[in-house]
Design a protein around this motif. Sequence first.
Motif, PDB file in Angstrom:
ATOM      1  N   ASP A  57      34.224 -25.327  17.164  1.00 21.58           N
ATOM      2  CA  ASP A  57      35.557 -25.662  17.669  1.00 21.58           C
ATOM      3  C   ASP A  57      35.930 -24.792  18.859  1.00 21.58           C
ATOM      4  O   ASP A  57      36.569 -25.259  19.815  1.00 21.58           O
ATOM      5  CB  ASP A  57      36.597 -25.501  16.560  1.00 21.58           C
ATOM      6  N   LEU A  58      35.530 -23.518  18.812  1.00 28.79           N
ATOM      7  CA  LEU A  58      35.801 -22.619  19.931  1.00 28.79           C
ATOM      8  C   LEU A  58      35.037 -23.075  21.180  1.00 28.79           C
ATOM      9  O   LEU A  58      35.592 -23.107  22.288  1.00 28.79           O
ATOM     10  CB  LEU A  58      35.398 -21.199  19.556  1.00 28.79           C
ATOM     11  N   TRP A  59      33.777 -23.449  20.996  1.00 29.61           N
ATOM     12  CA  TRP A  59      32.963 -23.912  22.124  1.00 29.61           C
ATOM     13  C   TRP A  59      33.570 -25.168  22.749  1.00 29.61           C
ATOM     14  O   TRP A  59      33.681 -25.278  23.978  1.00 29.61           O
ATOM     15  CB  TRP A  59      31.540 -24.191  21.651  1.00 29.61           C
ATOM     16  N   LYS A  60      33.994 -26.096  21.900  1.00 33.17           N
ATOM     17  CA  LYS A  60      34.602 -27.336  22.396  1.00 33.17           C
ATOM     18  C   LYS A  60      35.909 -27.043  23.129  1.00 33.17           C
ATOM     19  O   LYS A  60      36.216 -27.652  24.163  1.00 33.17           O
ATOM     20  CB  LYS A  60      34.845 -28.283  21.221  1.00 33.17           C
ATOM     21  N   TYR A  66      37.318 -25.665  30.760  1.00 29.07           N
ATOM     22  CA  TYR A  66      36.601 -25.710  32.041  1.00 29.07           C
ATOM     23  C   TYR A  66      36.580 -27.113  32.635  1.00 29.07           C
ATOM     24  O   TYR A  66      36.664 -27.263  33.864  1.00 29.07           O
ATOM     25  CB  TYR A  66      35.176 -25.185  31.863  1.00 29.07           C
ATOM     26  N   LEU A  67      36.470 -28.130  31.803  1.00 29.38           N
ATOM     27  CA  LEU A  67      36.531 -29.501  32.312  1.00 29.38           C
ATOM     28  C   LEU A  67      37.852 -29.750  33.027  1.00 29.38           C
ATOM     29  O   LEU A  67      37.897 -30.376  34.101  1.00 29.38           O
ATOM     30  CB  LEU A  67      36.360 -30.507  31.171  1.00 29.38           C
ATOM     31  N   ASP A  68      38.926 -29.281  32.439  1.00 27.68           N
ATOM     32  CA  ASP A  68      40.243 -29.446  33.055  1.00 27.68           C
ATOM     33  C   ASP A  68      40.358 -28.602  34.321  1.00 27.68           C
ATOM     34  O   ASP A  68      40.898 -29.057  35.340  1.00 27.68           O
ATOM     35  CB  ASP A  68      41.314 -29.044  32.039  1.00 27.68           C
ATOM     36  N   LYS A  69      39.826 -27.381  34.260  1.00 25.92           N
ATOM     37  CA  LYS A  69      39.917 -26.480  35.407  1.00 25.92           C
ATOM     38  C   LYS A  69      39.153 -27.020  36.614  1.00 25.92           C
ATOM     39  O   LYS A  69      39.643 -26.944  37.764  1.00 25.92           O
ATOM     40  CB  LYS A  69      39.372 -25.113  35.018  1.00 25.92           C
ATOM     41  N   TYR A  70      37.987 -27.582  36.382  1.00 24.38           N
ATOM     42  CA  TYR A  70      37.144 -28.056  37.478  1.00 24.38           C
ATOM     43  C   TYR A  70      37.258 -29.566  37.716  1.00 24.38           C
ATOM     44  O   TYR A  70      36.531 -30.119  38.550  1.00 24.38           O
ATOM     45  CB  TYR A  70      35.680 -27.693  37.209  1.00 24.38           C
ATOM     46  N   ASP A  71      38.147 -30.212  36.966  1.00 26.05           N
ATOM     47  CA  ASP A  71      38.367 -31.654  37.110  1.00 26.05           C
ATOM     48  C   ASP A  71      37.047 -32.423  36.958  1.00 26.05           C
ATOM     49  O   ASP A  71      36.680 -33.261  37.786  1.00 26.05           O
ATOM     50  CB  ASP A  71      39.018 -31.960  38.469  1.00 26.05           C
ATOM     51  N   GLU A  72      36.344 -32.120  35.857  1.00 23.07           N
ATOM     52  CA  GLU A  72      35.072 -32.776  35.589  1.00 23.07           C
ATOM     53  C   GLU A  72      35.176 -33.618  34.319  1.00 23.07           C
ATOM     54  O   GLU A  72      36.154 -33.531  33.569  1.00 23.07           O
ATOM     55  CB  GLU A  72      33.952 -31.734  35.433  1.00 23.07           C
ATOM     56  N   THR A  73      34.145 -34.415  34.066  1.00 23.45           N
ATOM     57  CA  THR A  73      34.059 -35.208  32.843  1.00 23.45           C
ATOM     58  C   THR A  73      32.871 -34.712  32.025  1.00 23.45           C
ATOM     59  O   THR A  73      31.939 -34.097  32.577  1.00 23.45           O
ATOM     60  CB  THR A  73      33.856 -36.697  33.163  1.00 23.45           C
ATOM     61  N   ARG A  79      29.641 -27.611  36.827  1.00 22.36           N
ATOM     62  CA  ARG A  79      30.366 -26.345  36.949  1.00 22.36           C
ATOM     63  C   ARG A  79      30.821 -25.864  35.557  1.00 22.36           C
ATOM     64  O   ARG A  79      30.797 -24.670  35.267  1.00 22.36           O
ATOM     65  CB  ARG A  79      31.561 -26.507  37.884  1.00 22.36           C
ATOM     66  N   THR A  80      31.215 -26.826  34.733  1.00 20.49           N
ATOM     67  CA  THR A  80      31.635 -26.475  33.377  1.00 20.49           C
ATOM     68  C   THR A  80      30.487 -25.861  32.590  1.00 20.49           C
ATOM     69  O   THR A  80      30.646 -24.818  31.930  1.00 20.49           O
ATOM     70  CB  THR A  80      32.161 -27.723  32.648  1.00 20.49           C
ATOM     71  N   GLN A  81      29.321 -26.496  32.655  1.00 13.53           N
ATOM     72  CA  GLN A  81      28.178 -25.985  31.912  1.00 13.53           C
ATOM     73  C   GLN A  81      27.746 -24.613  32.429  1.00 13.53           C
ATOM     74  O   GLN A  81      27.358 -23.736  31.643  1.00 13.53           O
ATOM     75  CB  GLN A  81      27.004 -26.980  32.004  1.00 13.53           C
ATOM     76  N   ARG A  82      27.855 -24.432  33.733  1.00 13.46           N
ATOM     77  CA  ARG A  82      27.497 -23.131  34.311  1.00 13.46           C
ATOM     78  C   ARG A  82      28.481 -22.052  33.843  1.00 13.46           C
ATOM     79  O   ARG A  82      28.072 -20.933  33.508  1.00 13.46           O
ATOM     80  CB  ARG A  82      27.496 -23.238  35.843  1.00 13.46           C
ATOM     81  N   ALA A  83      29.756 -22.393  33.794  1.00 13.33           N
ATOM     82  CA  ALA A  83      30.767 -21.429  33.339  1.00 13.33           C
ATOM     83  C   ALA A  83      30.561 -21.075  31.872  1.00 13.33           C
ATOM     84  O   ALA A  83      30.695 -19.909  31.478  1.00 13.33           O
ATOM     85  CB  ALA A  83      32.163 -22.009  33.557  1.00 13.33           C
ATOM     86  N   PHE A  87      30.127 -17.118  31.199  1.00 15.04           N
ATOM     87  CA  PHE A  87      31.334 -16.373  30.870  1.00 15.04           C
ATOM     88  C   PHE A  87      31.685 -16.302  29.382  1.00 15.04           C
ATOM     89  O   PHE A  87      32.570 -15.552  28.997  1.00 15.04           O
ATOM     90  CB  PHE A  87      32.539 -16.951  31.628  1.00 15.04           C
ATOM     91  N   GLU A  88      31.014 -17.068  28.541  1.00 17.18           N
ATOM     92  CA  GLU A  88      31.413 -17.091  27.137  1.00 17.18           C
ATOM     93  C   GLU A  88      30.679 -16.039  26.313  1.00 17.18           C
ATOM     94  O   GLU A  88      29.632 -15.537  26.703  1.00 17.18           O
ATOM     95  CB  GLU A  88      31.195 -18.484  26.548  1.00 17.18           C
TER      96      GLU A  88
END
Length: 523
Positions: A57-60, A66-73, A79-83, A87-88
Amino acid sequence: MLFDDPSPAAAKGDRLISADAINAAVWRACDTFRGVIDPTQYKDYILTFLFLKYLSDLWKDRENFYLDKYDETPDNSPRTQRALEQFERFRLPEECRYDYLYEQRNASNIGEMVDMALDHLEEANRLKLDGVFGDISFNSEKQLGPTRDRNRRVKNLIEDFKTIDLTPSHLESQDVIGDVYEFLIDRFASNAGKKAGEFYTPSSVSLLLARLMDPQPGSRISDPTCGSGSLLIKVGQQVGSRNFALYGQEINRSTFALARMNMFLHGFDDAVIRWGDTLNNPLLLENDRLMKFDIVVANPPFSLDKWGADVAATDRFARFHRGVPPKSKGDLAFISHMIETTYEGSGRVGVIVPHGVLFRGSSEGLIRRKLIEENLLEAVIGLPANLFFGTGIPTAILLFNRARTAAANTDVLFVDASQSYDDGRNQSTLKKKHIDQIVRLVATFRDEPQGTAGVVADKFAYRATLEEIRENDYNLNIPRYVDTFEEEEPIDIAATQQQIARLEGELAEAKKRMNQYLSELGF
């Protein structure tokens, strides 16, 4: 807080989930294993799966941030996967995630799949989770039955957790998960009795000892018998910042795993927890010497038999130079270890012991005398009976302080808190008012090194001089110092005789009326 960034769901004003709601849901999930295996075993399955669900749940939650931050799907999110990778706090391969296991819950090898998920989770986070899941198997026929029964139970457990939302942005507090874990450990200990109680110090006792130790920023803190880590965590939380380091050692393999998970759930990822026998094989070492700490706390097993007395005299760290405790009672062996692992001139020790440690003679008496003559003992605090799961015996907290000097203070504070409790259904509890009172007394004692010896609080606390303790032959039995005697109110003999006469008259009149009623009824 585990993270500085707010997650999207938190900003939308969603109804937040309380710890009580999660506690109730997780406790219901325990029904899958009740009556099938012993609570001391099914706790491992429940707590392990809670840990896995929380990580998922934390990972999701972080992925959505990050999806919201980078406007990705989800289908296009480089960028989300890289973050997530950079950073986690941990890595979570897809086959380790709860949603993946939920989709596979009807598989004929679902137990094996859960085991593989745990293996891959360890491998992906080796520095933090190495060895944590080594002794737990969701594919064990011995524990969970034949394949058909095993699959049904594992499937039920997976489905039980479907309704338990552990997403951090949906929780009232980022401490909720750690609190839930503590709640479950508490409940397992209270329901399983002494056997499970070995790995858990009741929360109120942990809090009292943590506050008495008064850890400061920069402290190195250790628990050589850390169990599930609850006491160690409580002490760390008293610092008020993240500037401290936690270390522990635990002899029981499954309890060691609980401690590692417990640290992670509380955000103490860097805590160093070792698996092994502290007395016979201490593993918290530096340069092949005992690691030193500012604060050492412990709730060791009471009067441990066969603790290693036969080899203690030749201990390579010379921890037992004051003497070797009897082979059937290891209490002072743990105390000796704890004192030797604190910084000379500044280290402090807080340990929970049975009352026998205060007065038993022979080799224990000699060791106790040396500890007192070295001016290490600071306070003796008697606790109520029935505080600990599985045993009703009264216990005490001993505080040792290597910063004490003969010029400053050689007195010892005795506190009799044996009546400072509230009755619970299964065991007594120290309430906040009791804890506050004890902490204030000890703090005042420390602030007044030249204080006046004698009664500090009537029938509750006494400041004893070294000479008084010597006169008592180094016996630390609390009633020798704290007078709790209550005089009985004088009895008015004449008034009592009058009352007896009156009652006898009333009884005779009642018998007379009863005989009349019986006569009217034909008896």
